[in-house]
Design a protein around this motif. Structure first.
Motif, mmCIF file in Angstrom:
data_model
loop_
_atom_site.group_PDB
_atom_site.id
_atom_site.type_symbol
_atom_site.label_atom_id
_atom_site.label_comp_id
_atom_site.label_asym_id
_atom_site.label_seq_id
_atom_site.Cartn_x
_atom_site.Cartn_y
_atom_site.Cartn_z
ATOM 1 N N PHE A 1 41.486 43.475 70.372
ATOM 2 C CA PHE A 1 40.791 43.265 69.304
ATOM 3 C C PHE A 1 39.654 42.005 69.580
ATOM 4 O O PHE A 1 38.570 42.013 69.337
ATOM 5 N N GLY A 2 40.412 40.986 70.353
ATOM 6 C CA GLY A 2 39.366 39.958 70.975
ATOM 7 C C GLY A 2 38.686 40.399 71.868
ATOM 8 O O GLY A 2 37.134 40.066 71.859
ATOM 9 N N PHE A 3 38.806 41.382 72.930
ATOM 10 C CA PHE A 3 37.864 41.785 74.062
ATOM 11 C C PHE A 3 36.797 42.889 73.054
ATOM 12 O O PHE A 3 35.693 42.860 73.433
ATOM 13 N N ALA A 4 37.243 43.533 72.235
ATOM 14 C CA ALA A 4 36.519 44.447 71.528
ATOM 15 C C ALA A 4 35.433 43.635 70.764
ATOM 16 O O ALA A 4 34.092 44.059 70.609
ATOM 17 N N ALA A 5 35.693 42.584 70.053
ATOM 18 C CA ALA A 5 34.940 41.745 69.169
ATOM 19 C C ALA A 5 33.539 41.379 70.343
ATOM 20 O O ALA A 5 32.676 41.084 69.613
ATOM 21 N N PRO B 1 29.290 32.362 72.058
ATOM 22 C CA PRO B 1 29.265 31.451 71.087
ATOM 23 C C PRO B 1 29.841 31.611 69.818
ATOM 24 O O PRO B 1 30.755 30.901 69.130
ATOM 25 N N THR B 2 29.785 32.881 69.168
ATOM 26 C CA THR B 2 30.215 33.035 67.971
ATOM 27 C C THR B 2 31.797 33.432 67.997
ATOM 28 O O THR B 2 32.496 33.025 67.074
ATOM 29 N N MET B 3 32.265 34.057 69.103
ATOM 30 C CA MET B 3 33.568 34.080 69.377
ATOM 31 C C MET B 3 34.152 32.842 69.480
ATOM 32 O O MET B 3 35.377 32.589 68.704
ATOM 33 N N VAL B 4 33.670 31.930 70.322
ATOM 34 C CA VAL B 4 34.318 30.709 70.235
ATOM 35 C C VAL B 4 34.279 29.866 68.895
ATOM 36 O O VAL B 4 35.468 29.142 68.584
ATOM 37 N N PRO C 1 23.455 32.885 73.891
ATOM 38 C CA PRO C 1 23.925 34.156 73.627
ATOM 39 C C PRO C 1 23.494 35.002 74.795
ATOM 40 O O PRO C 1 22.375 35.016 75.452
ATOM 41 N N PRO C 2 24.610 35.905 75.419
ATOM 42 C CA PRO C 2 24.120 36.784 76.384
ATOM 43 C C PRO C 2 23.203 37.841 76.062
ATOM 44 O O PRO C 2 23.400 38.199 74.896
ATOM 45 N N GLY D 1 32.014 43.377 64.821
ATOM 46 C CA GLY D 1 32.762 42.467 65.788
ATOM 47 C C GLY D 1 33.277 41.301 65.119
ATOM 48 O O GLY D 1 34.683 40.911 65.573
ATOM 49 N N ILE D 2 32.959 40.776 63.905
ATOM 50 C CA ILE D 2 33.471 39.613 62.972
ATOM 51 C C ILE D 2 34.825 40.199 62.169
ATOM 52 O O ILE D 2 35.860 39.691 62.346
ATOM 53 N N ALA D 3 34.910 41.576 61.972
ATOM 54 C CA ALA D 3 36.069 42.201 61.547
ATOM 55 C C ALA D 3 37.025 42.003 62.644
ATOM 56 O O ALA D 3 38.236 41.855 62.534
ATOM 57 N N TYR D 4 36.570 42.606 63.879
ATOM 58 C CA TYR D 4 37.696 42.572 65.040
ATOM 59 C C TYR D 4 38.235 41.121 65.341
ATOM 60 O O TYR D 4 39.458 40.849 65.508
ATOM 61 N N LEU D 5 37.230 40.193 65.114
ATOM 62 C CA LEU D 5 37.672 38.739 65.176
ATOM 63 C C LEU D 5 38.688 38.163 64.493
ATOM 64 O O LEU D 5 39.697 37.643 64.651
ATOM 65 N N LEU D 6 38.580 38.874 63.101
ATOM 66 C CA LEU D 6 38.991 38.168 62.104
ATOM 67 C C LEU D 6 40.763 38.997 62.314
ATOM 68 O O LEU D 6 41.713 38.291 62.163
ATOM 69 N N VAL D 7 40.730 40.197 62.837
ATOM 70 C CA VAL D 7 42.161 40.868 63.256
ATOM 71 C C VAL D 7 42.714 40.203 64.021
ATOM 72 O O VAL D 7 43.852 39.642 63.972
ATOM 73 N N ASN D 8 41.896 39.628 65.190
ATOM 74 C CA ASN D 8 42.555 39.041 66.214
ATOM 75 C C ASN D 8 42.932 37.599 65.733
ATOM 76 O O ASN D 8 44.167 37.092 66.136
ATOM 77 N N LEU D 9 42.509 36.958 64.832
ATOM 78 C CA LEU D 9 42.807 35.486 64.549
ATOM 79 C C LEU D 9 44.117 35.732 63.620
ATOM 80 O O LEU D 9 45.004 34.798 63.744
#
Length: 408
Positions: A151-155, A162-165, A213-214, A231-239
């Protein structure tokens, strides 16, 4: 009187050992994962093929994770074997022998977890039940870890780095939340203030950073509003999964008498087995978890890539080895200081690295970054002040008891 003086000296010695251990853990985590980050960056760029005619990127995050978890389990096993008592059975060394725990009188132990002194609860009376529940807890952690990484990689396919960090800088919140929701664990009151200050400070520091941003593969800026929400949803699942991992590890330490390296061994063994299963089986396309199409084995294509691009071997070994050594310090921190302290160390690592670069290489930080760093240091200072106050209160109480005995 001599007993009280001995208790006072013992308390001071214990606190000194605690601070030295914390310092070693922090230094080890910072050093190993600085080298780990360098190797990770090297793995993200294209590798030349053996004939030198082309260059391609290595895309199997599952294979990389499997290499690291395998080396981590081996390093934990070597550490346990070196530090273990001579003549101990393998079950004792790996923390699965309940009878030996009782014979040694170690069915309960005090430890400091997330700001509270806790006593390991007595294990179940049945040895098999004890072993099964403990292994189930390890398997639960491994499943969360194996699910969290994709989920982190998919995000990253939908949001900028930077948004991920920035999102990762809020990891203390889900760790505390999952501790409360899953295990009804309470924290020392000042911990809530410290978590808020550290999270806010790191978020401010990362928000004002100058990372760009890339761009997308076609040279345009990603992504659509829908893609960013995904992407934010994937990041929330990861967290959330990361928080579940840390809270479950805290629960295992509070419920069972195990060491950090024993937990490290079993979690990485199960992670290796789970990832090998996912990577070897010709599974159909599963969004996020198994992105390979056509019922292909992900490991087969990964091994073929390594054969065609042998230059990947050295950075892959560096990545796995530094990650394995770093985990030794991580699980030592988890065992003695809890998940909140560990996450605070890992979150502040990048900030302190950037500040160190300012001192050594004269790099410049923006005003907002200095503000964020100040808030983080203030939060850490609150933690240190509360601990110092607790130590002082204990000393005052011991001196009062000493005075009472003198007056008798």
């Amino acid at each position: 009187m001599s007993i009280i003086r001995y208790d006072l000296c013992t308390s001071e010695t214990f606190n000194l050992i605690l601070y030295v251990r914390l310092g070693l853990c922090v230094s080890g985590v910072y050093a190993m994962f600085l080298l780990w980050a360098i190797a990770q960056e090297r793995l993200s760029v294209p590798f030349q093929s053996a004939d030198g005619q082309s260059a391609h990127k290595f895309k199997s995050a599952l294979f990389i994770g499997t290499c690291q978890s395998f080396l981590s389990s081996m390093s934990a096993l070597i550490y346990i074997w070196i530090r273990g008592k001579a003549g101990s059975s393998l079950a004792v060394l790996l923390g699965l022998d309940l009878v030996a725990e009782r014979a040694n009188g170690t069915s309960s132990a005090k430890m400091v977890i997330n700001g509270r002194t806790q006593t390991s609860r007595n294990a179940p009376s049945n040895s098999r039940s004890y072993r099964n529940r403990l292994l189930l807890g390890y398997l639960q952690c491994s499943a969360f870890i194996t699910l969290a990484a994709p989920f982190g990689f998919a995000a990253l396919s939908y949001i900028t780095y930077p948004t991920m960090v920035l999102g990762k800088s809020c990891k203390l919140v889900p760790v505390m939340l999952m501790n409360v929701l899953l295990y009804r664990r309470r924290f020392a009151p000042h911990k809530y203030l410290v978590v808020t200050m550290v999270t806010a400070g790191i978020s401010i520091f990362m928000f004002f950073g100058n990372e760009k941003p890339p761009k997308g593969s076609n040279g345009t800026q990603p992504h659509s509003p829908y893609g960013q929400l995904l992407g934010i949803a994937y990041l929330l699942v990861n967290l959330i999964l990361d928080g579940a991992v840390n809270s479950t590890q805290d629960e295992i330490f509070s419920r069972y008498k195990v060491t950090g390296q024993q937990m490290m061994f079993w979690i990485n063994v199960f992670c290796t087995l789970l990832s090998v299963t996912l990577g070897t089986l010709p599974l159909p396309y599963i969004p996020v978890l198994h992105p390979t199409t056509g019922a292909q084995s992900e490991f087969a294509s990964a091994v073929a890539f390594v054969k065609e691009h042998p230059s990947i071997v050295v950075p892959l070994v560096q990545f796995s080895l530094t990650g394995a050594l770093g985990q030794l310090f991580i699980f030592e921190t988890l065992q003695h200081f809890g998940s909140l302290t560990l996450v605070t160390i890992t979150l502040t690592r990048k900030m302190f690295t950037m500040i160190l670069s300012v001192v050594i290489y004269n790099h410049r930080l923006m005003l907002g970054q200095w503000l964020g760093a100040a808030v983080v240091f203030a939060g850490i200072s609150v933690e240190a002040w509360v601990k110092r106050k607790d130590i002082h209160a204990k000393r005052v109480l011991q001196e009062k008891e000493k005075a009472k005995i003198k007056s008798l």
